[in-house]
Design a protein around this motif. Structure first.
Motif, PDB file in Angstrom:
ATOM      1  N   HIS A  79       0.863  -1.186   0.000  1.00 27.07           N
ATOM      2  CA  HIS A  79       0.000   0.000   0.000  1.00 27.07           C
ATOM      3  C   HIS A  79       0.893   1.229   0.000  1.00 27.07           C
ATOM      4  CE1 HIS A  79      -3.953   1.915   0.957  1.00 27.07           C
ATOM      5  NE2 HIS A  79      -3.176   2.871   1.475  1.00 27.07           N
ATOM      6  N   THR A 123       4.269  -0.514   8.558  1.00 23.91           N
ATOM      7  CA  THR A 123       3.521   0.704   8.260  1.00 23.91           C
ATOM      8  C   THR A 123       3.893   1.758   9.285  1.00 23.91           C
ATOM      9  OG1 THR A 123       1.549   0.570   9.619  1.00 23.91           O
ATOM     10  CG2 THR A 123       1.585  -0.814   7.669  1.00 23.91           C
ATOM     11  N   VAL A 173       2.326  -1.308  15.787  1.00 18.88           N
ATOM     12  CA  VAL A 173       2.895  -2.643  15.619  1.00 18.88           C
ATOM     13  C   VAL A 173       1.768  -3.635  15.382  1.00 18.88           C
ATOM     14  CG1 VAL A 173       4.217  -4.455  16.738  1.00 18.88           C
ATOM     15  CG2 VAL A 173       4.822  -2.067  17.092  1.00 18.88           C
ATOM     16  N   LYS A 174       1.872  -4.388  14.377  1.00 16.42           N
ATOM     17  CA  LYS A 174       0.827  -5.379  14.102  1.00 16.42           C
ATOM     18  C   LYS A 174       1.402  -6.600  13.396  1.00 16.42           C
ATOM     19  CE  LYS A 174       0.993  -1.911  11.158  1.00 16.42           C
ATOM     20  NZ  LYS A 174       1.630  -0.703  11.650  1.00 16.42           N
ATOM     21  N   ALA A 175       0.729  -7.676  13.616  1.00 13.76           N
ATOM     22  CA  ALA A 175       1.209  -8.913  13.014  1.00 13.76           C
ATOM     23  C   ALA A 175       0.840  -8.964  11.550  1.00 13.76           C
ATOM     24  CB  ALA A 175       0.594 -10.098  13.733  1.00 13.76           C
ATOM     25  N   GLY A 176       1.834  -9.223  10.744  1.00 15.29           N
ATOM     26  CA  GLY A 176       1.551  -9.336   9.323  1.00 15.29           C
ATOM     27  C   GLY A 176       1.615 -10.775   8.861  1.00 15.29           C
ATOM     28  N   THR A 197       4.606  -6.822   7.833  1.00 10.06           N
ATOM     29  CA  THR A 197       4.131  -5.627   7.177  1.00 10.06           C
ATOM     30  C   THR A 197       4.572  -4.410   7.975  1.00 10.06           C
ATOM     31  OG1 THR A 197       2.212  -6.855   6.452  1.00 10.06           O
ATOM     32  CG2 THR A 197       2.097  -4.482   6.245  1.00 10.06           C
ATOM     33  N   THR A 208       3.531   0.955   2.721  1.00 12.96           N
ATOM     34  CA  THR A 208       3.486  -0.297   3.471  1.00 12.96           C
ATOM     35  C   THR A 208       4.132  -1.383   2.625  1.00 12.96           C
ATOM     36  OG1 THR A 208       1.443   0.405   4.519  1.00 12.96           O
ATOM     37  CG2 THR A 208       1.967  -1.943   4.624  1.00 12.96           C
TER      38      THR A 208
END
Lengths: 91, 284
Positions: A28, A82, A86-89, A80, A43
Motif C-alpha cells: 500500500h 507501516t 505494531v501489528k502482526a503481518g 508488514t 506499506t
C-alpha cells in the motif's frame, strides 16, 4: 514506513534489505503533498528468513517511528511495516 | 495557570488570546484557558469536532462574546477594555465569512457587497466602484444584478467573501466557510482565500472540522478539544508528527496513507472505525 520530508527512513531501507538478504513488495502507498512537501506512508511486505525480516523491521524502527509486525514468521511469511502501529503481518 | 501561547507565525501579532476562558450560564466551559497568537499575513486554522469550542473562540475574536476571564487583543487592542463604541473601528478591520453565507436574499449581489460600505459612510459612487472592484477580484464581475437564489453555493460564498473584503479589513474570520460546499467548489473557495491572503495580505483565522481545509490552506493550525488547544504548530510538522491522539485522527482523515488492516488483524491501525457493533468499515 512514513514518508516525511527530511526523515532518513527511506535512505535506510535499501542497505537494510541488502544487508539481510530480504526482498519486499509494495502492499500500500499513499504519499501526497502538504504545504508543497511530500508526506504519507508506504506499506511493504518483507519476504525472507524470519530472523532477517525481524532484523530489517527492527532496523527501520530504530531509524524513525516506523513500526513493523515482525512476529515469528516462517521463511515464506511476511511482515508488514507501516507507520502507525505494531501489528502482526503473518498470514 | 496561564497556558503557553500558541505561536502564530512570523508576522507581528494581529490576534492574541491570552488564557481566555468562556463559561456560559449553567457552567458549560466553551473555551478553557486558550492562549494563541496569529501573526500578520498568516492563515491560521483551528480544527476540532462539533462542540470543541471553535465557534465561541471566533465570536470572542470579533467581540460578539466577552471572555469570562483572560483577554482578547486584535491589532494590539484589548477588546474587553473597549465599549461598544470603541469596538466599532476594530470590527471594521475584521471581515467575517459564514458557513451558510448569510446573504440578504432581497438584495442583489451588488447590493449585498455595497451594504457594509454604505454602513461605513462611503458615498454612493465610491462605494459602487469599490464593490465592483471587489466582485471582480472574487470572479463575479457581471453578476452584480443577480440575486443570491440565482447563484450556486460556490458563487454565494464568493459574494460572502466579497462582502467581507469590501471594507478592506486586516483580518478575515472564516466560520466553516467551505462546510456547505461540494469538494470541487471547496477547492475553488480555498484557492480564492489563498489569493486573499497572498495578494491582499489579509490575515485569515478559520475554524473548520475538516483537516483537508487545513492541509490546503493554512500555515499554522491549532487543534481544539473540550474547549482547550491540545496541539498546535506549523501545518507540515503537525501533519508529519502529530502528538495528540485527536490530532492524529484528524491527520489520518486527511491523508488516507495507510491500508486498512481490519480484515487480517481484527483491528484497523490506519484510522477507520467500527461501522457497526462487531464489524469494521473499510478504510476510505
Amino acid at each position: 514506513m512514513p514518508v516525511i520530508d527530511g526523515a532518513p527512513v527511506m535512505d535506510a531501507l535499501a542497505p537494510l534489505l541488502r544487508g539481510h538478504g530480504v526482498d519486499f513488495a509494495f502492499v500500500h502507498g499513499g504519499v501526497g503533498e502538504v504545504r508543497g512537501r511530500p508526506l504519507g506512508s508506504v506499506t511493504l511486505e518483507l519476504r525472507g528468513e524470519e530472523a532477517a525480516v525481524e532484523a530489517v523491521a527492527a532496523g527501520l524502527a530504530s531509524v524513525t517511528g516506523t513500526t513493523a509486525g515482525a512476529a515469528a514468521v516462517p521463511a515464506n511469511a511476511t511482515a508488514t511495516a507501516t507507520a502507525s502501529g505494531v501489528k502482526a503481518g503473518v498470514r | 495557570m496561564t497556558a503557553p501561547a500558541t505561536p502564530g507565525g512570523p508576522g507581528q501579532p494581529v490576534i492574541e488570546l491570552r488564557d481566555v476562558r468562556k463559561e456560559f450560564p449553567g457552567g458549560a466551559m466553551a473555551v478553557d484557558g486558550v492562549s494563541l497568537t496569529v501573526g500578520a499575513g498568516t492563515v491560521f486554522g483551528v480544527v476540532g469536532h462539533s462542540g470543541a469550542g471553535k465557534s465561541t473562540l471566533l465570536r470572542l475574536v470579533n467581540g460578539l462574546e466577552e471572555p469570562t476571564s483572560g483577554s482578547v487583543l486584535v491589532d494590539g487592542q484589548d477588546l474587553s477594555a473597549l465599549g461598544e463604541r470603541g469596538l466599532r473601528p476594530v470590527r471594521r478591520e475584521i471581515g467575517m465569512v459564514f458557513q451558510q453565507f448569510n446573504l440578504f436574499r432581497s438584495r442583489t449581489v451588488l447590493g449585498n457587497v455595497l451594504y457594509p460600505l454604505r454602513l461605513a459612510g462611503l458615498d454612493r459612487a465610491a462605494a459602487r466602484a469599490r464593490a465592483e472592484e471587489t466582485l471582480d477580484f472574487v470572479g463575479l464581475s457581471g453578476h452584480g444584478g443577480r440575486y443570491p437564489e440565482q447563484l450556486s453555493g460556490g458563487q454565494r460564498q464568493r459574494v460572502g467573501i466579497a462582502r467581507a473584503l469590501t471594507t478592506r479589513p486586516k483580518v478575515l474570520l472564516c466560520d466553516e466557510a467551505t462546510s456547505a460546499l461540494d469538494p470541487q467548489t471547496t477547492g475553488e473557495v480555498l484557492a480564492l482565500l489563498r489569493r486573499v491572503n497572498r495578494e491582499l495580505g489579509v490575515t485569515i483565522l478559520l475554524i473548520t472540522h475538516e483537516m483537508e481545509v487545513v492541509r490546503g490552506l493554512c500555515d499554522r493550525v491549532a487543534v481544539m478539544e473540550e474547549g482547550k488547544v491540545v496541539e498546535s504548530g506549523e501545518v507540515y510538522e503537525v501533519f508529519a508528527r502529530p502528538r495528540h491522539a485527536t490530532t492524529a485522527a484528524f491527520v489520518r482523515s486527511a491523508l488516507h496513507s495507510a491500508p486498512c488492516t481490519a480484515p487480517r488483524t481484527g483491528r484497523c491501525w490506519s484510522g477507520c472505525g467500527p461501522a457497526t457493533r462487531g464489524g469494521w468499515s473499510p478504510c476510505r
